[in-house]
Design an enzyme around this catalytic site. Structure first.
Site, short mmCIF file in Angstrom:
data_model
loop_
_atom_site.label_atom_id
_atom_site.label_comp_id
_atom_site.label_asym_id
_atom_site.label_seq_id
_atom_site.Cartn_x
_atom_site.Cartn_y
_atom_site.Cartn_z
N HIS A 92 21.75 24.14 33.98
CA HIS A 92 20.36 24.21 33.53
C HIS A 92 19.44 23.42 34.45
O HIS A 92 18.44 23.95 34.95
CB HIS A 92 20.28 23.67 32.10
CG HIS A 92 18.90 23.67 31.52
ND1 HIS A 92 18.45 24.65 30.66
CD2 HIS A 92 17.87 22.80 31.65
CE1 HIS A 92 17.21 24.37 30.30
NE2 HIS A 92 16.83 23.25 30.89
N GLU A 93 19.79 22.17 34.69
CA GLU A 93 18.93 21.33 35.52
C GLU A 93 18.91 21.79 36.98
O GLU A 93 17.91 21.60 37.68
CB GLU A 93 19.37 19.87 35.44
CG GLU A 93 19.34 19.25 34.05
CD GLU A 93 17.97 19.32 33.37
OE1 GLU A 93 16.95 19.42 34.09
OE2 GLU A 93 17.93 19.28 32.13
N HIS B 108 16.05 24.18 37.40
CA HIS B 108 14.80 23.45 37.64
C HIS B 108 14.72 23.00 39.10
O HIS B 108 13.69 23.13 39.76
CB HIS B 108 14.74 22.20 36.75
CG HIS B 108 14.35 22.45 35.33
ND1 HIS B 108 13.19 23.11 34.98
CD2 HIS B 108 14.95 22.09 34.17
CE1 HIS B 108 13.10 23.16 33.65
NE2 HIS B 108 14.15 22.55 33.14
N GLU C 235 10.71 26.25 32.94
CA GLU C 235 11.84 26.39 32.02
C GLU C 235 12.51 27.76 32.18
O GLU C 235 13.71 27.90 31.95
CB GLU C 235 11.38 26.17 30.58
CG GLU C 235 12.49 25.78 29.63
CD GLU C 235 13.19 24.49 30.01
OE1 GLU C 235 14.42 24.38 29.77
OE2 GLU C 235 12.53 23.57 30.53
#
Length: 495
Positions: free
Chosen positions: A264-265, A268, A294
């Site tokens: 997930h990160e 980003h 996001e």
């Protein structure tokens, strides 16, 4: 020496501000990851002073004159977009007095630092005092911004993270979700009723989990020359595009959470690392909105990371780093990452139940800022909404209820809707990608993500804030936000 135009003076000024923001970001990262507890008071005071300096420089009297003069200059389309974002940044900065900026910095630093222990101790009473101070300042800020923009107080805060998005449209979007999501959750939970639970034979040493995470980041083409992975109480992506800092937290008995958190990160981070180099120091070179930001992390985690193809490629890495003695089976890992079950913790929630967590928080912070409820009301209302949306009670369980997130202690009011907007944008982007490049699923199944990243680079990453959100999405997909793609994605994957 040739006299600079107003636009050139603005560019020089924003580049200077960017350098100060760089320091602020790295100091904030250190505060959350490496700084010893005893350094918090001094760090909070230093960051508060830096916040005041940035505010003072961001609101220099001559900036208004430069902005007005630049409007009359012969600017090309890219410069016009840049001036638009400069004007927006200036309006946001000048809205608040310096004393409120400093008070907010001190209150949030104190609340966030104390929250780390208070959450573990399930100490709502102590946390409430600190959160009350943060919320009172947020209410004051919202009213000031509302007075200057003509927006509703909560809309004024929402606009900081989602430019152009307002409660009326957000309520419609969430209303559409509520019309089909609860029934879909029930169908999927019933379908999965007899699925075996993943057997985890931990403990899994943090150092080995980190090695696994780094291997996955490399697979996702994270640039380690311009970023790193660390540990924090709450996972986040920080730093600056040239030096992106992502964090996770490890659990000895369950590696699956930190692993997907890293995926997930990394989404980003890839966005940040691929913003246009020529404009990194200017507002137009920054991410379009938190919803778009996001969308990139959720594209990586949900559209890519939890796909069957990606999980198949994860398995050898998992077994190599963590499960050599008792290798995990593919079906176990696949079912684990597709398992749907209502739970207490937002960041651990599956795709289907996650929007319920966001809607709960959105409704509470909206009502707090609009002063329809008080901080003291939060635990009871949280419990009511958790029972309504997910059939779970958090009565007395503040740690896993209203104290679980860092956003409110950090003063990030208006941020939560970005998470579900991001999920919807991600599904829409993926549908557009597959339509434009039908062979993409086959390439991903073979471990080739080049076409995926090339599409994101062309349509999202390189576009930064050149266009407003609706135009960015329209250019990438042919239409503005449409929740239909999110529904289609969920039904196809889970039914």
């Amino acid at each position: 020496m040739t006299k600079q135009t107003a636009y050139q003076q603005l560019c020089e000024h924003f580049k200077h501000l960017s350098k100060l923001s760089h320091l602020n970001s790295i100091c904030g990262w250190d505060q959350a990851t490496m700084m010893p507890d005893g350094g918090n008071q001094a760090r909070a005071e230093a960051l508060a002073e830096l916040a005041v300096i940035i505010h003072e420089k961001s609101t220099r009297p001559e900036m208004e004159q430069w902005l007005e003069q630049a409007q009359q200059e012969n600017l090309n389309p890219m410069q016009q977009a840049s001036l638009r974002e400069m004007s927006r940044s200036w309006r946001n900065q000048t809205a608040l007095p310096a004393d409120l900026v400093k008070a907010k910095s001190l209150a949030t630093a104190h609340c966030e630092h104390a929250w780390r222990e208070q959450r573990g101790a399930n100490d709502w009473k102590a946390f409430q005092v600190n959160l009350q101070a943060v919320m009172q300042l947020a209410i004051e800020e919202a009213q000031i911004r509302a007075d200057k923009t003509g927006l509703n107080p909560y809309d004024a805060m929402l606009d900081l993270y989602e430019p152009g998005m307002q409660m009326q449209r957000l309520d419609k979007v969430f209303g559409e979700l509520q019309s089909w999501l609860p029934d879909l959750i029930t169908q999927v939970v019933d379908k999965q009723a007899n699925w075996p639970k993943l057997t985890l034979n931990g403990p899994y040493p943090s150092e080995q989990q980190k090695k696994l995470g780094l291997a996955v980041m490399e697979k996702l083409q994270f640039d380690f020359k311009h970023g790193r992975l660390d540990v924090s109480a709450h996972p986040f992506c920080g730093g600056v595009p040239s030096d992106v800092r992502i964090t996770t937290r490890y659990e000895d008995e369950d590696f699956t959470r930190s692993l997907m958190g890293i995926v997930h990160e990394t989404g980003h981070a890839r966005y940040e690392q691929n913003l246009p180099l020529d404009y990194l120091d200017l507002p137009v070179g920054q991410a379009r909105s938190m919803g778009i930001h996001e969308s990139q992390s959720l594209f990586f985690e949900m559209q890519l990371g939890r796909s069957q193809a990606f999980v198949e490629q994860l398995l050898p890495l998992v077994n190599q780093h963590l499960c050599q003695q008792q290798p995990m089976q593919l079906e176990e890992l696949k079912q684990h990452y597709l398992s749907v079950k209502p739970g207490y913790i937002r960041i651990d929630a599956d795709e289907l139940t996650y929007p319920a967590h966001v809607m709960l928080r959105y409704e509470l912070e909206r009502d707090l800022i609009n002063q329809d409820i008080k901080v003291a009301d939060i635990p009871e209302l949280w419990d009511q909404k958790m029972q309504q949306y997910l059939g779970l009670s958090t009565k007395g369980n503040y740690r896993d209820g209203c104290m679980q997130d860092v956003h409110w202690p950090a003063g990030l009011i208006g941020y939560f809707p970005s998470y579900s907007l991001g999920a919807m944008y991600a599904a829409q982007f993926h549908a557009a990608l597959v339509k434009a490049k039908p062979d993409t699923p086959k390439a991903v199944a073979e471990g080739n993500y080049n076409e995926v990243f090339a599409w994101l680079q062309q349509n999202i990453w390189s576009q930064a804030s050149i266009y407003d959100t609706d135009e960015l999405v329209s250019r990438a997909t042919g239409e503005t936000l449409n929740t239909r793609y999110f529904e289609q994605h969920l039904r196809q994957r889970y039914l």
